[in-house]
Scaffold this active site. Structure first.
Site, short mmCIF file in Angstrom:
data_model
loop_
_atom_site.label_atom_id
_atom_site.label_comp_id
_atom_site.label_asym_id
_atom_site.label_seq_id
_atom_site.Cartn_x
_atom_site.Cartn_y
_atom_site.Cartn_z
CG ASP A 13 75.08 58.12 65.91
OD1 ASP A 13 75.86 58.77 65.20
OD2 ASP A 13 75.19 58.02 67.14
CE LYS A 16 71.52 63.74 61.87
NZ LYS A 16 71.76 62.75 62.90
N GLY A 40 79.02 62.49 62.14
CA GLY A 40 79.55 61.45 61.26
C GLY A 40 78.44 60.99 60.35
CG HIS A 41 76.30 63.05 58.28
ND1 HIS A 41 76.06 64.35 57.97
CD2 HIS A 41 75.78 62.88 59.52
CE1 HIS A 41 75.43 64.95 58.97
NE2 HIS A 41 75.26 64.07 59.91
CD GLN A 226 76.02 67.15 66.33
OE1 GLN A 226 75.64 68.29 66.11
NE2 GLN A 226 77.12 66.67 65.81
P1 IMP Z 1 80.09 67.02 71.61
O1 IMP Z 1 79.14 67.40 70.50
O2 IMP Z 1 81.37 66.42 71.11
O3 IMP Z 1 80.30 68.12 72.59
O4 IMP Z 1 79.38 65.84 72.44
C1 IMP Z 1 78.23 66.06 73.24
C2 IMP Z 1 77.27 64.87 73.18
O5 IMP Z 1 76.75 64.77 71.86
C3 IMP Z 1 77.94 63.53 73.47
O6 IMP Z 1 76.99 62.71 74.14
C4 IMP Z 1 78.22 62.96 72.09
O7 IMP Z 1 78.28 61.55 72.10
C5 IMP Z 1 77.01 63.47 71.33
N1 IMP Z 1 77.25 63.62 69.88
C6 IMP Z 1 77.90 64.60 69.26
N2 IMP Z 1 77.89 64.41 67.92
C7 IMP Z 1 77.20 63.28 67.71
C8 IMP Z 1 76.82 62.57 66.51
O8 IMP Z 1 77.10 62.95 65.37
N3 IMP Z 1 76.11 61.43 66.73
C9 IMP Z 1 75.74 61.00 67.96
N4 IMP Z 1 76.06 61.64 69.09
C10 IMP Z 1 76.79 62.77 68.96
#
Ligand code: IMP
Length: 429
Positions: A13, A16, A40-41, A226
């Site tokens: 977040d 990017k 999420g972009h 991420q």
């Molecule tokens: P997962 O990727 O859904 O398995 O989540 C694993 C961890 O990564 C969690 O703490 C999510 O909140 C975090 N996470 C996954 N995608 C994002 C993103 O795009 N932005 C921020 N945190 C993310």
């Protein structure tokens, strides 16, 4: 422009998408290499907001987009997103978007496993990971377990059916063991076969296309999803996502040779946020944290979850620069700090009276760690919308220079607002 990998330098977040959007105008291709629709972009273009999850950010401006083999691709989510973009006037054609034939498929069963695993963690350890519940982790588990379905399998119904048998045999045994409902094959297979003709026109040998692009002198922006602190190897395990988010992931996740990666631009906010569980040394619990959340509108793009907020952590950022391969930094959301009387920067950690300058690997070692904060004066003239260094107040420049000195790589971009051109460029070669 040379190739550039854009990597989140914190916990995701960081903004990017808009940095990639800015770079995309100067590049030929934007390639995703990791993650899936957990990302999420957000892009704001001419006052219109585009929320992307799986599509590479460049497609909104008509730049060629690539979804690499390192991406976990939910075909249902992709088609829905294509539909949403088309409703906003962005046409996604096979000329514009190419998907790696070897990308892993995310299926509804993975979402169910994600939810069940989170429940299990809550029950046994009273602490879920706080995943996005999109099924991304379980899909990657299937990939390394060598039982995943891949995008190319959509072209071969018989093979797809046999692979699904194997996958269901594995997961249904687990569901049964936990007393949970099992999955039937017919609806899963039926849905995949119905989506196949819509997905397959986009599918090809991405590695070959990227190689050809290189030979034709074209440049690629690799859009990391991420961030370093959520990387499966380098993040705060187990509170991480399941993919390689660092620059090395761009090579393994698209087929580009590591020697062709070019620059690595880390993106960091001028403060810090984190969604989901896991350590966050410089987190602010009280009114200051709330103020950052309100001013920065710190809520998840896809999930709407409020983000945890804190001061920028230079210890974390320094480590991310080293393991993430970052050679320059973009600092985002400077304008969010407008109006703060003082601003702090975490310049070190302290545990049992001793200074440490790295992130301890285990939860137990991290537990007693406190941030060492250095205070900076805020500024009275707003930075919002500034587009040149000389438009920034001296206090803001001092903060940027202090971050640069602490972290050890140049800050080449600073963003000051939501519009794409709310950018200050620094030290650009
Ligand atoms: P997962 O990727 O859904 O398995 O989540 C694993 C961890 O990564 C969690 O703490 C999510 O909140 C975090 N996470 C996954 N995608 C994002 C993103 O795009 N932005 C921020 N945190 C993310």
């Amino acid at each position: 422009m040379s190739n550039v990998v854009v990597v989140g330098a914190q916990w995701g977040d960081e903004g990017k998408g808009r940095i990639v959007d800015w770079l995309a105008e100067r590049a030929d291709i934007v390639a995703r290499y990791n993650g899936g629709h957990n990302a999420g972009h957000t892009l704001v273009i001419d006052g219109k907001t585009y929320k992307l999850a799986l599509l590479p950010s460049g497609v909104v401006r008509g730049k060629r987009g690539v979804i690499g083999n390192g991406v976990a691709l939910d075909p249902e989510a992709l088609l829905a997103e294509i539909g949403r973009m088309e409703a906003l006037g962005v046409r996604i054609t096979p000329d514009l978007l190419q998907i790696a034939e070897t990308a892993t498929l995310v299926l509804p069963i993975h979402r169910a496993i994600d939810a069940a695993q989170e429940q299990l963690r809550t029950r046994l350890q009273e602490c879920p990971l706080g995943t996005t519940l999109r099924g991304i982790g379980p899909a990657y588990e299937d990939k390394v377990g060598r039982r995943a379905l891949r995008v190319c399998d959509l072209a071969n119904p018989e093979y797809l059916s046999a692979r699904l048998d194997l996958l269901l045999a594995h997961h249904n045994a687990w569901f049964r063991g936990l007393g949970l409902e099992t999955f039937d094959k017919a609806p899963l297979l039926g849905a995949l076969l119905a989506m196949a003709p819509k997905i397959l026109p986009f599918v090809g040998r991405v590695w070959e296309q990227l190689d050809a692009a290189h030979r034709h002198g074209q440049s690629v922006v690799f859009e990391g999803s991420q961030a370093v602190m959520l990387d499966i190897d380098w993040g705060s395990y187990p509170y991480v996502t399941s993919s390689s988010t660092v620059a090395a992931g761009a090579a393994s996740g698209t087929g580009i040779a590591p020697s062709r990666i070019g620059h690595v631009l880390g993106v960091s906010k001028v403060y810090a946020t984190r969604v989901g569980e896991g350590p966050f040394v410089s987190e602010l619990d009280g009114a200051l944290g709330e103020r950052l959340r309100d001013r920065g509108r710190e809520y998840g793009v896809n999930t709407g979850r409020p983000r945890r907020c804190g001061w920028l952590d230079a210890v974390q950022l320094r480590q991310a620069v080293k393991v993430g391969g970052i050679d320059r930094l973009a600092l985002t959301k400077l304008d969010v700090l407008d109006g703060f009387e003082t601003i702090s920067l975490c310049v070190g950690y302290e545990r049992d009276g001793q200074r440490i300058d790295y992130i301890p690997a285990s939860d137990a070692a991290l537990a007693g760690v406190r941030p060492v904060l250095r205070e900076f004066p805020g500024w009275s003239r707003p930075t919002q919308g500034a587009r040149a260094m000389d438009a920034l107040p001296a206090e803001a420049v001092a903060l940027i220079e202090a971050i640069e000195a602490e972290v050890g790589v140049p800050v080449t971009m600073v963003t000051t607002g939501a519009e794409r051109d709310d950018v200050v460029l620094r030290n650009v070669e």
